[in-house]
Each structure stands twice: as structure tokens, then as C-alpha cells.
Design a protein around this motif. Structure first.
Motif, PDB file in Angstrom:
ATOM      1  N   GLN A 103      42.517  53.613 -31.299  1.00 12.75           N
ATOM      2  CA  GLN A 103      42.558  54.296 -32.542  1.00 12.75           C
ATOM      3  C   GLN A 103      43.876  53.580 -33.176  1.00 12.75           C
ATOM      4  O   GLN A 103      44.732  53.201 -32.265  1.00 12.75           O
ATOM      5  CB  GLN A 103      43.008  55.813 -32.684  1.00 12.75           C
ATOM      6  CG  GLN A 103      41.546  56.636 -32.069  1.00 12.75           C
ATOM      7  CD  GLN A 103      40.484  56.153 -33.140  1.00 12.75           C
ATOM      8  OE1 GLN A 103      40.624  56.245 -34.588  1.00 12.75           O
ATOM      9  NE2 GLN A 103      39.424  55.936 -32.693  1.00 12.75           N
ATOM     10  N   LYS A 104      43.896  53.085 -34.387  1.00 13.44           N
ATOM     11  CA  LYS A 104      45.202  52.787 -35.142  1.00 13.44           C
ATOM     12  C   LYS A 104      45.618  51.246 -34.648  1.00 13.44           C
ATOM     13  O   LYS A 104      46.533  50.839 -34.846  1.00 13.44           O
ATOM     14  CB  LYS A 104      46.108  53.664 -35.142  1.00 13.44           C
ATOM     15  CG  LYS A 104      46.084  54.905 -35.822  1.00 13.44           C
ATOM     16  CD  LYS A 104      47.257  55.898 -35.749  1.00 13.44           C
ATOM     17  CE  LYS A 104      47.011  57.115 -36.503  1.00 13.44           C
ATOM     18  NZ  LYS A 104      48.373  58.105 -36.474  1.00 13.44           N
ATOM     19  N   ILE A 105      44.434  50.479 -34.139  1.00 15.20           N
ATOM     20  CA  ILE A 105      44.763  49.236 -33.911  1.00 15.20           C
ATOM     21  C   ILE A 105      44.412  48.501 -35.010  1.00 15.20           C
ATOM     22  O   ILE A 105      43.712  48.728 -36.065  1.00 15.20           O
ATOM     23  CB  ILE A 105      43.819  48.642 -32.747  1.00 15.20           C
ATOM     24  CG1 ILE A 105      44.475  47.482 -31.939  1.00 15.20           C
ATOM     25  CG2 ILE A 105      42.541  48.024 -33.479  1.00 15.20           C
ATOM     26  CD1 ILE A 105      45.446  48.104 -31.096  1.00 15.20           C
ATOM     27  N   PHE A 106      45.276  47.162 -35.280  1.00  9.99           N
ATOM     28  CA  PHE A 106      45.130  46.304 -36.445  1.00  9.99           C
ATOM     29  C   PHE A 106      43.695  46.113 -36.816  1.00  9.99           C
ATOM     30  O   PHE A 106      43.066  45.759 -35.999  1.00  9.99           O
ATOM     31  CB  PHE A 106      45.960  45.182 -36.283  1.00  9.99           C
ATOM     32  CG  PHE A 106      45.960  44.397 -37.368  1.00  9.99           C
ATOM     33  CD1 PHE A 106      46.494  44.802 -38.773  1.00  9.99           C
ATOM     34  CD2 PHE A 106      45.848  42.832 -37.730  1.00  9.99           C
ATOM     35  CE1 PHE A 106      46.579  44.167 -39.884  1.00  9.99           C
ATOM     36  CE2 PHE A 106      46.119  41.991 -38.618  1.00  9.99           C
ATOM     37  CZ  PHE A 106      46.508  42.962 -39.912  1.00  9.99           C
ATOM     38  N   ASP A 110      45.585  46.014 -24.798  1.00  9.55           N
ATOM     39  CA  ASP A 110      45.215  45.180 -23.437  1.00  9.55           C
ATOM     40  C   ASP A 110      44.259  44.202 -23.586  1.00  9.55           C
ATOM     41  O   ASP A 110      44.201  43.156 -22.885  1.00  9.55           O
ATOM     42  CB  ASP A 110      44.930  46.056 -22.246  1.00  9.55           C
ATOM     43  CG  ASP A 110      46.222  46.975 -22.118  1.00  9.55           C
ATOM     44  OD1 ASP A 110      47.433  46.780 -22.629  1.00  9.55           O
ATOM     45  OD2 ASP A 110      45.969  48.148 -21.438  1.00  9.55           O
ATOM     46  N   HIS A 111      43.361  44.445 -24.630  1.00  4.22           N
ATOM     47  CA  HIS A 111      42.116  43.332 -24.851  1.00  4.22           C
ATOM     48  C   HIS A 111      42.092  43.296 -26.435  1.00  4.22           C
ATOM     49  O   HIS A 111      41.350  43.921 -26.923  1.00  4.22           O
ATOM     50  CB  HIS A 111      40.697  43.920 -24.068  1.00  4.22           C
ATOM     51  CG  HIS A 111      41.023  44.127 -22.760  1.00  4.22           C
ATOM     52  ND1 HIS A 111      40.677  42.956 -21.806  1.00  4.22           N
ATOM     53  CD2 HIS A 111      41.453  45.178 -21.830  1.00  4.22           C
ATOM     54  CE1 HIS A 111      40.631  43.333 -20.609  1.00  4.22           C
ATOM     55  NE2 HIS A 111      41.148  44.772 -20.649  1.00  4.22           N
ATOM     56  N   PHE A 112      42.976  42.426 -26.740  1.00  2.00           N
ATOM     57  CA  PHE A 112      42.897  42.183 -28.205  1.00  2.00           C
ATOM     58  C   PHE A 112      42.090  40.995 -28.908  1.00  2.00           C
ATOM     59  O   PHE A 112      42.287  39.964 -28.360  1.00  2.00           O
ATOM     60  CB  PHE A 112      44.337  42.278 -28.773  1.00  2.00           C
ATOM     61  CG  PHE A 112      44.735  42.214 -30.442  1.00  2.00           C
ATOM     62  CD1 PHE A 112      44.967  43.525 -30.786  1.00  2.00           C
ATOM     63  CD2 PHE A 112      44.594  41.343 -31.306  1.00  2.00           C
ATOM     64  CE1 PHE A 112      45.029  43.617 -32.317  1.00  2.00           C
ATOM     65  CE2 PHE A 112      44.889  41.335 -32.526  1.00  2.00           C
ATOM     66  CZ  PHE A 112      45.045  42.451 -32.972  1.00  2.00           C
ATOM     67  N   LYS A 113      41.265  41.361 -29.406  1.00  2.00           N
ATOM     68  CA  LYS A 113      40.219  40.187 -29.747  1.00  2.00           C
ATOM     69  C   LYS A 113      40.890  38.942 -30.485  1.00  2.00           C
ATOM     70  O   LYS A 113      41.825  39.253 -31.175  1.00  2.00           O
ATOM     71  CB  LYS A 113      38.951  40.519 -30.713  1.00  2.00           C
ATOM     72  CG  LYS A 113      38.276  41.585 -30.134  1.00  2.00           C
ATOM     73  CD  LYS A 113      37.023  42.223 -31.001  1.00  2.00           C
ATOM     74  CE  LYS A 113      36.256  43.227 -30.226  1.00  2.00           C
ATOM     75  NZ  LYS A 113      35.160  43.778 -31.075  1.00  2.00           N
ATOM     76  N   SER A 114      40.286  37.923 -30.513  1.00  2.77           N
ATOM     77  CA  SER A 114      40.934  36.424 -31.046  1.00  2.77           C
ATOM     78  C   SER A 114      41.245  36.824 -32.677  1.00  2.77           C
ATOM     79  O   SER A 114      40.348  37.230 -33.381  1.00  2.77           O
ATOM     80  CB  SER A 114      39.859  35.411 -30.990  1.00  2.77           C
ATOM     81  OG  SER A 114      40.466  34.240 -31.509  1.00  2.77           O
ATOM     82  N   ARG A 145      50.403  44.359 -32.740  1.00  6.56           N
ATOM     83  CA  ARG A 145      49.000  44.797 -32.508  1.00  6.56           C
ATOM     84  C   ARG A 145      48.438  46.258 -33.440  1.00  6.56           C
ATOM     85  O   ARG A 145      47.159  46.377 -33.428  1.00  6.56           O
ATOM     86  CB  ARG A 145      48.733  45.199 -31.019  1.00  6.56           C
ATOM     87  CG  ARG A 145      48.990  44.070 -30.006  1.00  6.56           C
ATOM     88  CD  ARG A 145      49.189  44.165 -28.737  1.00  6.56           C
ATOM     89  NE  ARG A 145      50.598  45.028 -28.431  1.00  6.56           N
ATOM     90  CZ  ARG A 145      51.026  45.395 -27.246  1.00  6.56           C
ATOM     91  NH1 ARG A 145      50.243  45.350 -26.075  1.00  6.56           N
ATOM     92  NH2 ARG A 145      52.079  45.974 -27.007  1.00  6.56           N
ATOM     93  N   TYR A 146      49.403  46.952 -33.722  1.00  3.17           N
ATOM     94  CA  TYR A 146      48.981  48.092 -34.589  1.00  3.17           C
ATOM     95  C   TYR A 146      49.016  47.826 -35.922  1.00  3.17           C
ATOM     96  O   TYR A 146      48.461  48.501 -36.781  1.00  3.17           O
ATOM     97  CB  TYR A 146      49.994  49.203 -34.188  1.00  3.17           C
ATOM     98  CG  TYR A 146      49.693  49.419 -32.603  1.00  3.17           C
ATOM     99  CD1 TYR A 146      48.510  50.503 -32.162  1.00  3.17           C
ATOM    100  CD2 TYR A 146      50.656  48.988 -31.555  1.00  3.17           C
ATOM    101  CE1 TYR A 146      48.509  50.558 -30.828  1.00  3.17           C
ATOM    102  CE2 TYR A 146      50.441  49.121 -30.333  1.00  3.17           C
ATOM    103  CZ  TYR A 146      49.545  49.879 -29.714  1.00  3.17           C
ATOM    104  OH  TYR A 146      49.065  50.405 -28.649  1.00  3.17           O
ATOM    105  N   TRP A 147      50.081  47.025 -36.482  1.00  3.90           N
ATOM    106  CA  TRP A 147      50.266  46.850 -37.767  1.00  3.90           C
ATOM    107  C   TRP A 147      50.171  45.512 -38.420  1.00  3.90           C
ATOM    108  O   TRP A 147      50.374  45.333 -39.645  1.00  3.90           O
ATOM    109  CB  TRP A 147      51.758  47.650 -38.433  1.00  3.90           C
ATOM    110  CG  TRP A 147      52.855  47.222 -37.318  1.00  3.90           C
ATOM    111  CD1 TRP A 147      53.539  48.118 -36.662  1.00  3.90           C
ATOM    112  CD2 TRP A 147      53.816  46.184 -37.339  1.00  3.90           C
ATOM    113  NE1 TRP A 147      54.339  47.544 -35.870  1.00  3.90           N
ATOM    114  CE2 TRP A 147      54.613  46.167 -36.248  1.00  3.90           C
ATOM    115  CE3 TRP A 147      53.729  44.989 -38.072  1.00  3.90           C
ATOM    116  CZ2 TRP A 147      55.483  45.256 -36.108  1.00  3.90           C
ATOM    117  CZ3 TRP A 147      54.467  43.873 -37.795  1.00  3.90           C
ATOM    118  CH2 TRP A 147      55.280  43.732 -36.693  1.00  3.90           C
ATOM    119  N   GLY A 148      50.048  44.485 -37.827  1.00  3.39           N
ATOM    120  CA  GLY A 148      49.580  43.175 -38.178  1.00  3.39           C
ATOM    121  C   GLY A 148      50.866  42.139 -38.364  1.00  3.39           C
ATOM    122  O   GLY A 148      51.729  42.110 -37.576  1.00  3.39           O
TER     123      GLY A 148
END
Length: 320
Positions: A151-154, A162-166, A282-285
Motif C-alpha cells: 500500500q502507498k507505494i509510488f 523490496d521488488h520495485f518495478k522498472s 519508493r513511496y512518494w516519487g
């Protein structure tokens, strides 16, 4: 009696001149910052007092005059001087938080304009190559599952911390297609570029802002300070999940008349060295270059915020 009064006036004048000199140095040469959280541990500790170099990325004259730590004041035109160099990967930067510019954050710059960023099993990859964890960086939690949507990921669709897409970091001159798939991305960038965005829906008009109501309430220490945000009020934030349908206007013109949007600023990606306990990009860009205030240099003082005992071993610590 006149002699005593004259002495008091001289002392007050000297103190006033000293305050003016200190404040002038702060806003033109040094950026001073007190670290309230552990997001950069163990590179920077909670309670460190940091000195930053305002010259390196281009010194700016003040753009706001008022009472410190309050909203009482006013904005003035600001001048930016030429920079000695651009922010680069690995720099520890001090910047105005994009969701509340009156707050200052300190994080490590891990990606710059045009870079392709991805996080795999906690490891940052830039343009396909691993970006090593800094010397004093750390992980303190188990790795989240790749299938877990945090939740609340950018952009609400990038996975988890831990697994943030390209994701490509925007660069000045980039052209982004106007489409529903790019809606949140475009809203963020247009606002950070300085445009006025409005949504007309069912006879109502809403204005977009990058300022988070949560941050305003937290800074004020109150639950209700400003006019409530949508759906009770007339303000929207670009990360909202319950946006009304309607016509989007950019600077008063329908966005439907545009096929592409051209990015007007360079952007950066900032993350904490304490990767599992950091409220970061990762959360706010993105961090616009215009928000970057300086590079953290050293800790000139430090205090344990639990006991208020000075940590003399931290004084003079160079930030790397």
C-alpha cells in the motif's frame, strides 16, 4: 543613564547584525539540517546536526521570508547561481520534500535524469547494473514477496519496497504520451514542473496540489488545520485512489488537446541507507532538481534524542 542606554542599544545592534550574518550564511553558503529519523542509519544517525554545501549544486537566494517553523511569512522571487556540478549517484543530498516543501529531507541520490531504476530482492539496479549498498547502509527486515503489492507505494502499481518495478527517471525534454496508463505519472510531473491542474466534474471544479494533507497535519501537530481534501473539499492530490471522473485542465486548457507532454525539469531518485526503514522515493516519487538544497558534508553536532546527551564521537563525522 544615557551611557547605560547607549550600551544596551549597541549590544542589541551587535546581536541583530550577528543574527543577520548567521541567517545569511545559512541561506546562501551552508544548509543546516537536524536529522529527526533513522532512515539514513548508520551513515547518519538520528539527532545528528548536519552542515551542507549550498554552492555545489548552485546557490539560491531565499524564496520565502517569515517566522521559522511556522507558515507565517511570504514568498519572494529567488535567484539561482550557476552550479559547480550536477547531483550524481551516491551523493547524500538535502532537499525540500516534494509533498511539503517546508520540510527538509536528507537521503542518498541513487538515480538521475534518464536512468532506469529497478529494485530486485532489495538490491537497487540502475540501467541494469547493481548499485551497491553504501558502506554503512543496512537491511533490518526480511524480504517481501515479489507478488506482494504494498500500500502507498509510488504510482500504486510498482510492487513493493523490496521488488520495485522498472521505472525511468524523467529528464528535461522527455516526451510522455497522454494516456490513462500514464495518468498518475503525468499528474506528478506536471505539478512538480509548476503547472496549474484542475479537474471539472459534474459542475464542480477541483484543484490539484502536491502538498499532502497528512504532512500539513503532522507539521502542525493537529488533526484539522486546512480545508479538508476531496471528497469533502475542493483539493485533490495526484496519488488519490478515489478521484472523480471529469475533464482535466492544464493551465486552463483541456489536456485532451495534447498528445504528449514534454518534461520541463530534471528529476532524481532518493533513498535512505537504512533501506527497510526509510520513507523515500519508493513511496512518494521524484525529487525535482529545483528542490535540491545542497550536499550533506559533515555532522557539526549530535545528540541522543532519547536522553538528550551529546554524542561527541559524532562531531566532525564526514558524510559519505
Amino acid at each position: 543613564m544615557k551611557s547605560k542606554l547607549s550600551k544596551v542599544i549597541r549590544e542589541i545592534r551587535s546581536l541583530f547584525i550577528l543574527v543577520v550574518i548567521v541567517l545569511t550564511l545559512k541561506v546562501t553558503i551552508f544548509e543546516l539540517y537536524i536529522v529527526p529519523t533513522g532512515s539514513m542509519e548508520n551513515t547518519i544517525m538520528t539527532g545528528d546536526f548536519l552542515a551542507g554545501n549550498r554552492f555545489v549544486y548552485g546557490m539560491r537566494t531565499p524564496d520565502w521570508i517569515g517566522i521559522p517553523y511556522t507558515d507565517i511569512g511570504f514568498y519572494i522571487p529567488s535567484i539561482k547561481f550557476p552550479s559547480f556540478r550536477e547531483p550524481k549517484r551516491g551523493d547524500v543530498i538535502i532537499f525540500s520534500f516534494p509533498r511539503d516543501v517546508k520540510q527538509k529531507y536528507v537521503k542518498r541520490c541513487v538515480a538521475g535524469p534518464g536512468d532506469l531504476l529497478e529494485v530486485r530482492d532489495k538490491v537497487i539496479h540502475i540501467n541494469g547494473e547493481a548499485f551497491p549498498l553504501p558502506k554503512h547502509g543496512k537491511f533490518v527486515m526480511a524480504t517481501l514477496s515479489k507478488s506482494f503489492i504494498q500500500q502507498k507505494i509510488f504510482l500504486n502499481k510498482q510492487g513493493n519496497k523490496d521488488h520495485f518495478k522498472s521505472l525511468r527517471i524523467p529528464r528535461k525534454g522527455d516526451k510522455i504520451e497522454i494516456s490513462p496508463e500514464n495518468a498518475q505519472l503525468l499528474l506528478h510531473i506536471m505539478l512538480l514542473d509548476g503547472h496549474e491542474l484542475n479537474l471539472v466534474s459534474g459542475g464542480n471544479e477541483y484543484s490539484f496540489t502536491m502538498t499532502s494533507p497528512d504532512e500539513l497535519y503532522r507539521r502542525k501537530g493537529k488533526m484539522k488545520v486546512y480545508k479538508p481534501y476531496y471528497p469533502e473539499g475542493n483539493l485533490l492530490v495526484p496519488w488519490s485512489n478515489n478521484m472523480p471522473k471529469g475533464n482535466l485542465l492544464i493551465d486552463g486548457k483541456p489536456i485532451g488537446e495534447m498528445k504528449f507532454y514534454t518534461v520541463e525539469k530534471d528529476y532524481y531518485w532518493a533513498m535512505g541507507d537504512n533501506r527497510d526503514d526509510s520513507l523515500d522515493s519508493r513511496y512518494w516519487g521524484f525529487v525535482p532538481k529545483s528542490h535540491i538544497l545542497g550536499e550533506a558534508l559533515f555532522s557539526y553536532f549530535s545528540v541522543d534524542l532519547n536522553t538528550w546527551i551529546p554524542r561527541f564521537n559524532r562531531i566532525g563525522t564526514i558524510i559519505r
